[in-house]
Design a protein around this motif. Structure first.
Motif, PDB file in Angstrom:
ATOM      1  N   LYS A 136      -9.247  11.768 -13.751  1.00  6.05           N
ATOM      2  CA  LYS A 136      -8.380  11.803 -12.575  1.00  6.05           C
ATOM      3  C   LYS A 136      -7.975  10.402 -12.126  1.00  6.05           C
ATOM      4  CE  LYS A 136      -9.385  14.567  -9.153  1.00  6.05           C
ATOM      5  NZ  LYS A 136     -10.034  15.165  -7.960  1.00  6.05           N
ATOM      6  N   VAL A 137      -8.931   9.482 -12.034  1.00  6.61           N
ATOM      7  CA  VAL A 137      -8.623   8.157 -11.470  1.00  6.61           C
ATOM      8  C   VAL A 137      -8.143   7.161 -12.519  1.00  6.61           C
ATOM      9  CG1 VAL A 137     -10.281   8.496  -9.604  1.00  6.61           C
ATOM     10  CG2 VAL A 137     -10.999   7.269 -11.656  1.00  6.61           C
ATOM     11  N   ALA A 138      -8.312   7.494 -13.803  1.00  3.31           N
ATOM     12  CA  ALA A 138      -7.937   6.546 -14.855  1.00  3.31           C
ATOM     13  C   ALA A 138      -6.622   6.899 -15.536  1.00  3.31           C
ATOM     14  CB  ALA A 138      -9.046   6.471 -15.902  1.00  3.31           C
ATOM     15  N   LEU A 170       0.832  -1.191   0.000  1.00  2.00           N
ATOM     16  CA  LEU A 170       0.000   0.000   0.000  1.00  2.00           C
ATOM     17  C   LEU A 170       0.872   1.248   0.000  1.00  2.00           C
ATOM     18  CD1 LEU A 170      -2.639  -1.078   2.670  1.00  2.00           C
ATOM     19  CD2 LEU A 170      -2.954  -1.013   0.194  1.00  2.00           C
ATOM     20  N   GLY A 171       0.963   1.883  -1.156  1.00  2.00           N
ATOM     21  CA  GLY A 171       1.720   3.125  -1.261  1.00  2.00           C
ATOM     22  C   GLY A 171       3.131   3.005  -0.710  1.00  2.00           C
ATOM     23  N   ASP A 172       3.505   3.959   0.127  1.00  2.00           N
ATOM     24  CA  ASP A 172       4.837   3.966   0.725  1.00  2.00           C
ATOM     25  C   ASP A 172       4.862   3.358   2.121  1.00  2.00           C
ATOM     26  OD1 ASP A 172       5.927   5.255  -1.508  1.00  2.00           O
ATOM     27  OD2 ASP A 172       5.367   7.232  -0.740  1.00  2.00           O
ATOM     28  N   PHE A 173       3.727   2.776   2.544  1.00  2.00           N
ATOM     29  CA  PHE A 173       3.679   2.174   3.870  1.00  2.00           C
ATOM     30  C   PHE A 173       4.456   0.860   3.881  1.00  2.00           C
ATOM     31  CE2 PHE A 173      -0.371   4.616   3.702  1.00  2.00           C
ATOM     32  CZ  PHE A 173      -0.052   5.527   4.704  1.00  2.00           C
ATOM     33  N   PRO A 174       4.917   0.417   5.056  1.00  2.00           N
ATOM     34  CA  PRO A 174       5.670  -0.845   5.131  1.00  2.00           C
ATOM     35  C   PRO A 174       4.862  -2.024   4.591  1.00  2.00           C
ATOM     36  CG  PRO A 174       5.873   0.387   7.186  1.00  2.00           C
ATOM     37  CD  PRO A 174       4.834   1.093   6.374  1.00  2.00           C
ATOM     38  N   HIS A 175       5.548  -2.909   3.899  1.00  2.00           N
ATOM     39  CA  HIS A 175       4.924  -4.144   3.420  1.00  2.00           C
ATOM     40  C   HIS A 175       4.636  -5.035   4.625  1.00  2.00           C
ATOM     41  CE1 HIS A 175       4.665  -8.111   1.496  1.00  2.00           C
ATOM     42  NE2 HIS A 175       4.335  -7.458   0.398  1.00  2.00           N
ATOM     43  N   PRO A 176       3.631  -5.916   4.558  1.00  2.00           N
ATOM     44  CA  PRO A 176       3.353  -6.811   5.685  1.00  2.00           C
ATOM     45  C   PRO A 176       4.565  -7.593   6.189  1.00  2.00           C
ATOM     46  CG  PRO A 176       1.538  -6.906   4.143  1.00  2.00           C
ATOM     47  CD  PRO A 176       2.587  -6.027   3.510  1.00  2.00           C
ATOM     48  N   ILE A 223      -6.867   4.478   1.863  1.00  2.00           N
ATOM     49  CA  ILE A 223      -7.664   5.701   1.732  1.00  2.00           C
ATOM     50  C   ILE A 223      -6.810   6.923   2.059  1.00  2.00           C
ATOM     51  CG2 ILE A 223      -9.581   7.000   2.741  1.00  2.00           C
ATOM     52  CD1 ILE A 223     -11.011   4.269   3.068  1.00  2.00           C
ATOM     53  N   ALA A 224      -6.014   6.808   3.119  1.00  2.00           N
ATOM     54  CA  ALA A 224      -5.167   7.921   3.522  1.00  2.00           C
ATOM     55  C   ALA A 224      -4.102   8.225   2.473  1.00  2.00           C
ATOM     56  CB  ALA A 224      -4.503   7.611   4.864  1.00  2.00           C
ATOM     57  N   ALA A 225      -3.497   7.168   1.916  1.00  2.00           N
ATOM     58  CA  ALA A 225      -2.401   7.360   0.960  1.00  2.00           C
ATOM     59  C   ALA A 225      -2.904   7.812  -0.402  1.00  2.00           C
ATOM     60  CB  ALA A 225      -1.610   6.062   0.812  1.00  2.00           C
ATOM     61  N   GLY A 226      -4.084   7.357  -0.786  1.00  2.00           N
ATOM     62  CA  GLY A 226      -4.583   7.630  -2.135  1.00  2.00           C
ATOM     63  C   GLY A 226      -5.496   8.827  -2.241  1.00  2.00           C
ATOM     64  N   GLY A 227      -5.508   9.691  -1.225  1.00  2.00           N
ATOM     65  CA  GLY A 227      -6.411  10.831  -1.261  1.00  2.00           C
ATOM     66  C   GLY A 227      -7.859  10.392  -1.263  1.00  2.00           C
ATOM     67  N   ALA A 249      -5.428   5.391  -6.911  1.00  2.00           N
ATOM     68  CA  ALA A 249      -6.645   6.209  -6.891  1.00  2.00           C
ATOM     69  C   ALA A 249      -7.797   5.467  -7.556  1.00  2.00           C
ATOM     70  CB  ALA A 249      -6.391   7.541  -7.597  1.00  2.00           C
ATOM     71  N   TYR A 250      -7.507   4.781  -8.642  1.00  2.00           N
ATOM     72  CA  TYR A 250      -8.551   4.019  -9.350  1.00  2.00           C
ATOM     73  C   TYR A 250      -9.105   2.913  -8.454  1.00  2.00           C
ATOM     74  CZ  TYR A 250     -10.670   0.815 -12.761  1.00  2.00           C
ATOM     75  OH  TYR A 250     -11.534  -0.015 -13.431  1.00  2.00           O
ATOM     76  N   GLY A 251      -8.207   2.141  -7.846  1.00  2.00           N
ATOM     77  CA  GLY A 251      -8.645   1.068  -6.970  1.00  2.00           C
ATOM     78  C   GLY A 251      -9.447   1.581  -5.792  1.00  2.00           C
ATOM     79  N   THR A 252      -8.998   2.692  -5.217  1.00  2.00           N
ATOM     80  CA  THR A 252      -9.707   3.287  -4.083  1.00  2.00           C
ATOM     81  C   THR A 252     -11.090   3.769  -4.509  1.00  2.00           C
ATOM     82  OG1 THR A 252      -7.634   3.978  -3.027  1.00  2.00           O
ATOM     83  CG2 THR A 252      -9.637   5.109  -2.338  1.00  2.00           C
ATOM     84  N   ALA A 253     -11.185   4.418  -5.670  1.00  2.00           N
ATOM     85  CA  ALA A 253     -12.471   4.919  -6.155  1.00  2.00           C
ATOM     86  C   ALA A 253     -13.462   3.787  -6.384  1.00  2.00           C
ATOM     87  CB  ALA A 253     -12.264   5.715  -7.448  1.00  2.00           C
TER      88      ALA A 253
END
Length: 370
Positions: free
Chosen positions: A271-273, A10-16, A238-242, A280-284
């Protein structure tokens, strides 16, 4: 050369595999810890629950703990009380770096030709376990295969896995991450011990956001927690993808149904495509999916949540009455099918979004220009 994307990052967050803590899943962790310490470690665990709830993080915690201690008496001597392994431990560092020889991770491979991840886990990936378990294990004697996500295997891959589970290798451990266990063969499920992870309370989501240094106002943190519906991974996404801004923009368009702002729909789709906007697309798509589910639940008489966008509950009630619940359930299913088909065929994502709004307009009782 660009880095190959990972399906579960997920974005720049640590991988599991890099996460040292797991918030809110003490019950599931205790079940595995107690089984190991009692010498009753099952050879295959099916970790289930909504996407992003911590299943992969738990799988890596289990793998590190088992490889670090190997036997219950060693864990007892180390005074282990849970599945944690110190970040400075060589086992932790090797697993995080994907260099531990006794860990095999199976997930959707990268398609060099299409320049994207494949939509399924093919049989060739599962067959890698044959050589993996055939090799002699190092310290601790365990070999561990993590399949993430198991419900992304195609039919041949499932059958190949079933054959291995029918005759499990000695000191072999399978950790199957599954968002939709009902999609797996019943015979696979029957050979695993199922462990269901639970959605986190809002306080747990807030703890996850704080632990990952998400900067947001208190109002936005509460909104993210509600949209996440107990899933830490989704909250971070949600936080990372606006995601909050996307949600507000999306709901504004939905509230205008059956005649949404055509220019607004096209701007949202652009915007999302656009290239590079995968997150952003996945979040939308997820946010729209959930909004429609809430519409159906509200129309069926379920208590509605407080509005995140003023007037959205009233809009849901109006649309549910206009289109009928059966019609909205049908549209929700068609949207999911359309999204899945578009991903499989690599269809222009803007066309996917425009087609979705066309279906929504029709369900709401009128088409633009009618």
């Amino acid at each position: 050369m660009s880095e190959i994307p990972e399906s579960d990052r997920l974005g720049d967050f640590p991988h599991p595999r890099e996460a040292s803590t797991l918030i809110g899943q003490d019950e599931a962790e205790r079940a595995i810890f107690d089984a190991f310490m009692a010498g009753r470690m099952h050879h295959a665990w099916l970790l289930t629950g909504p996407r992003g709830i911590g299943k992969a993080t738990l799988a890596y915690r289990v793998a590190r703990f088992v490889l670090r201690h190997g036997m219950p008496d060693i864990a007892q001597a180390a005074r282990a009380s849970d599945l944690s392994v110190d970040e400075r431990d060589p086992v932790f560092r090797q697993v995080a770096a994907q260099s531990h020889p006794n860990v095999l991770v199976i997930n959707r491979p990268y398609d060099d030709k299409a320049k994207r991840l494949k939509t399924v886990i093919p049989v060739e990936e599962v067959r890698r376990t044959a050589n993996f378990f055939g090799m002699s294990a190092g310290a601790g004697g365990w070999r561990i295969a993590i399949i993430d996500a198991a419900d992304e295997m195609n039919a041949n891959a499932e059958n190949a896995l079933l054959k291995i589970l029918e005759e499990p290798p000695a000191r072999g451990l399978f950790l199957l991450v599954s968002h939709q266990p009902g999609r797996l063969l019943p015979t696979i499920r029957s050979r695993c011990r199922t462990l269901k992870l639970r959605p986190l309370a809002p306080a747990g989501i807030a703890q996850v956001l704080a632990a990952n240094d998400v900067r947001a106002s208190e109002e936005d943190r509460i909104a993210i927690a509600r949209l996440a519906e107990g899933s830490p991974g989704r909250a971070l996404s949600i936080a990372a993808g606006g995601g909050l801004d996307l949600y507000r923009e999306l709901v504004a368009l939905l509230m205008a149904l059956p005649r949404p702002n055509v220019k607004g729909v096209h701007a949202f789709a652009d915007k999302v495509a656009r290239r590079g906007a995968d997150e952003a697309y996945g979040t939308a798509i997820e946010l729209l999916n959930d909004w429609l589910q809430r519409l159906v639940r509200a129309g069926a008489g379920a208590a509605s949540q407080p509005d995140l966008v003023s007037g959205e509950s009233a809009t849901m009630a109006r649309l549910a009455a206009a289109g009928g619940l059966d019609r909205w359930v049908e549209v929700w299913e068609k949207i999911n099918q359309s999204v899945a088909r578009a991903e499989a065929l690599n269809t222009d994502r803007k066309l996917v979004i425009l087609n979705i709004f066309s279906m929504l307009e029709s369900a709401a009782g009128s088409r633009v220009g009618a």
